[in-house]
Write an enzyme that holds these catalytic residues in place. Structure first.
Site, PDB file in Angstrom:
ATOM      1  N   GLY A  38      38.433  12.566  55.020  1.00 29.23           N
ATOM      2  CA  GLY A  38      38.810  13.684  55.875  1.00 29.23           C
ATOM      3  C   GLY A  38      38.005  14.949  55.635  1.00 29.23           C
ATOM      4  N   CYS A 246      49.919  -1.816  82.889  1.00 27.52           N
ATOM      5  CA  CYS A 246      48.599  -1.840  83.525  1.00 27.52           C
ATOM      6  C   CYS A 246      48.688  -2.617  84.834  1.00 27.52           C
ATOM      7  CB  CYS A 246      47.587  -2.490  82.588  1.00 27.52           C
ATOM      8  SG  CYS A 246      46.009  -2.854  83.372  1.00 27.52           S
ATOM      9  N   CYS A 249      46.299  -6.008  84.301  1.00 26.05           N
ATOM     10  CA  CYS A 249      46.566  -7.071  83.322  1.00 26.05           C
ATOM     11  C   CYS A 249      48.024  -7.087  82.885  1.00 26.05           C
ATOM     12  CB  CYS A 249      45.651  -6.950  82.109  1.00 26.05           C
ATOM     13  SG  CYS A 249      46.143  -5.658  80.962  1.00 26.05           S
ATOM     14  N   CYS A 271      44.294  -0.169  82.242  1.00 25.42           N
ATOM     15  CA  CYS A 271      43.849   0.034  80.863  1.00 25.42           C
ATOM     16  C   CYS A 271      42.550   0.837  80.834  1.00 25.42           C
ATOM     17  CB  CYS A 271      43.566  -1.297  80.180  1.00 25.42           C
ATOM     18  SG  CYS A 271      45.001  -2.352  79.963  1.00 25.42           S
ATOM     19  N   CYS A 277      41.312  -5.114  78.815  1.00 24.40           N
ATOM     20  CA  CYS A 277      41.928  -5.457  80.096  1.00 24.40           C
ATOM     21  C   CYS A 277      41.299  -6.735  80.671  1.00 24.40           C
ATOM     22  CB  CYS A 277      41.746  -4.298  81.073  1.00 24.40           C
ATOM     23  SG  CYS A 277      42.835  -4.365  82.506  1.00 24.40           S
TER      24      CYS A 277
HETATM   25 ZN   LIG Z   1      44.926  -3.805  81.633  1.00 21.37          ZN
END
Ligand SMILES: [Zn+2]
Ligand SMILES: Nc1ncnc2c1ncn2[C@@H]1O[C@H](COP(=O)(O)OP(=O)(O)OP(=O)(O)O)[C@@H](O)[C@H]1O
Ligand SMILES: [Mg+2]
Lengths: 298, 260
Positions: A38, A246, A249, A271, A277
């Protein structure tokens, strides 16, 4: 010093464009970053044959990580086919001659802008982020000398002032991108402008490297690091999930982009990770708007 | 209250020079819990230099500043590590600047300004932070419905009161103030002074106040130090010094005020 690489199109370039000395300098910065999760390590960013804002920091980190055996994937907002992603992929095809892929599972190095792939990553992979502004405290404290001191002394109250302002103004923590995190209980870090939806996946088996070209900073989240999104007790961090699946999909747990379909204002949510996807669709998953199996969509 | 207490602050032989020029030198005094000391003197006499040395904003060339810490008793703040000193700056100490803009975050709401010190020491409950911010705004006479406004939308007097709230919210024991009423209209000054006096008494604060204005020390300070050319030329109880000044410079200072 220089490696001869058969198969690289133009011998004017060293492997992966940067000379070996520069790559060593960048690798040292990366190692320091890995040693101090970090922490923003300064490095001497080089001019790259692309403008700042096109991921020059990420490109330099990728160049320093690549080996001839690697397989590279480049995504921009989750997609492999945007101008930015295509040009960076082409750049490394030409200068390093490495194989490239659009499949998360096949890639050994993934350079990304604004997303973490939906497909879980593994210990054998490196995720390289393109970072525009590495300093999470800059929003409220523009003085670099002061923000460095704050990191050094772990004075992070100011980060919560930003979240306080969010709630005061919007009734909730409205920060949706570049949501600040604390890494390994020590450094507060800007995860680059990924959606906060991706924050939980910052805890990952993969090595994650962050490169900011213009700002000349490199930082890292080593595999399995603890990454905590900052919040208040009475306003806990919420990665917020889309309220629909989505349209292509049918996935119910991914980050979605809104897509305009026609002039009549028709739209759908799909997506943002195009590989994820497409892979799901290839496996037979269907969403509300996806084409039937055989006929072409109209 | 009644214990013949240890001083909260012991200042010994403080000197600060800017090259060949003296900022302040040979400054010695003790500040007891609940006591307010005023520092007066003409422009350039070293008041701000001294205050900034005491508050850790400037490093003196010589001397000791012993603060009676809650955990370890008397400690030389000049020998503390920077994190330790900065922590004091966020908890037991407060600093009120003459120009409110130097002491406020102008891009942050009034509530966020007051809440910052709470968050800096680990407060992580939004509702509690906000409640305390509103309570403190009320104590400095800023209406609750201004809590989400930025300081830029406030008058000079309100900004100064906001700065005071922001500083006092963590219950400090020692407040440094550099001309806290400077640059304000006379009527606004009077109201601010009233408010400050109330808070100092109510919270039992110790304070060191730098000012040009003898009326301010008359109202707020138990004791007074008069500075000239970097030296403290006279010190004592405020009323005694003002009513019966011994040093020629103090006599001049007092008489020039009477002429105003
Ligand atoms: Zn998708
Ligand atoms: N940063 C600096 N560099 C050089 N000299 C300085 C600096 N700051 C202050 N001085 C000098 O130190 C002396 C004391 O200044 P200081 O600001 O402490 O006076 P002051 O009593 O606060 O004056 P004022 O009432 O005008 O605020 C002056 O001669 C001033 O010119
Ligand atoms: Mg001054």
């Amino acid at each position: 010093m220089t490696e001869e690489r058969p198969g690289v199109e133009t011998d004017a370039y060293n492997f992966a464009y940067l000379d070996e000395q520069t790559k060593r300098m960048i690798r040292r910065a990366i190692l320091k970053g890995v040693a101090i999760p970090g922490y923003q390590v300064p490095f001497a960013s080089r001019e790259m044959p692309m403008p700042y804002g096109w991921g020059t920091g990420g490109v330099q980190v990728t160049a320093a990580c690549l080996t001839p055996e690697d397989r590279l994937k480049v995504i921009d907002q989750g997609a492999d086919d945007t101008t930015n992603a295509v040009s960076i992929r082409k750049f490394f095809e030409r200068t390093a001659g490495v194989e490239t892929t659009e499949h998360t599972t096949e890639a050994t190095v993934i350079q990304t802008r604004h997303r973490i792939p939906e497909t879980p990553m593994t210990e054998d992979q490196i995720l390289v982020y393109q970072v525009p502004i590495p300093e999470p405290l800059r929003f409220l404290e523009p003085r670099e000398t002061e923000t460095r001191k704050m990191h050094g002394l772990e004075e992070y109250g100011l980060m919560h002032v930003k979240l306080y302002e969010d709630i005061a103004r919007h009734g909730e923590i409205a920060t949706a991108y570049a949501y600040p995190v604390k890494v390994e209980g020590r450094y507060v870090m800007d995860p680059s402008p990924i959606p906060k939806f991706d924050n939980p996946r910052l805890e990952s088996p993969a090595l994650q490297l962050f490169g900011a070209g213009r700002e000349q900073r490199i930082y890292a989240v080593p595999p399995y690091s603890k990454v905590v999104s900052l919040d208040f007790e009475d306003h806990p961090f919420d990665p917020s999930k889309a309220d629909h699946p989505c349209a292509l999909c049918g996935a119910e747990n991914t980050y979605l982009d809104e897509v305009i379909m026609d002039d009549a204002g028709g739209r759908m949510f799909v997506c943002s990770d195009t590989d994820y996807c497409a892979t799901r669709q290839a496996e037979g998953h269907r969403g509300a708007q996806s084409a039937p199996f055989t006929e072409a969509a109209e | 209250m009644s214990t013949p207490a240890t001083p909260l602050l012991q200042v010994r032989d403080i000197r600060k020079t800017y090259g060949a020029r003296i900022g302040c030198t040979d400054v010695n005094f003790d500040l007891y819990p609940g006591e307010v000391i005023g520092i007066v003197g003409e422009s350039g006499s070293g008041k701000s230099t001294l205050l900034n040395c005491l508050a850790g904003h400037l490093a003196p060339d010589a001397g000791e500043i012993l603060f009676n810490t809650r955990a370890d008793g008397l400690k030389d703040t000049l020998k503390m590590s920077e994190p330790e000193r900065r922590m004091l700056g966020r908890t037991d100490w407060a600093f009120v600047h003459q120009n409110a803009r130097d002491g406020l975050r102008m891009g942050v709401s009034a509530g966020g300004n007051v809440g910052e010190r709470l968050m800096a020491v680990g407060a992580r409950h939004y509702g509690n932070i906000r409640e305390q911010a509103i309570d403190w705004l009320d104590r400095v006479e800023i209406a609750e419905d201004r809590v989400d406004d930025r300081p830029g939308a406030f008058s000079g007097g309100m900004q100064q009161r906001l700065q005071i709230a922001r500083n006092l919210v963590t219950g400090p024991r020692l407040v440094f103030m550099d001309e806290p009423t400077g640059g304000l209209d006379v009527s606004v000054q009077a109201r601010l002074l009233d408010l400050l006096r109330g808070l100092v008494r109510e919270m039992g604060l110790s304070a060191i106040i730098v000012t040009h204005d003898l009326a301010v020390v008359r109202l707020l300070a138990d004791r007074l130090m008069v500075m000239k050319s970097g030296h403290v030329v006279e010190a004592g109880l405020t009323d005694q010094v003002l009513d019966d000044p011994q040093h020629g410079y103090t006599q001049l200072l007092v008489s020039s005020v009477l002429q105003v």
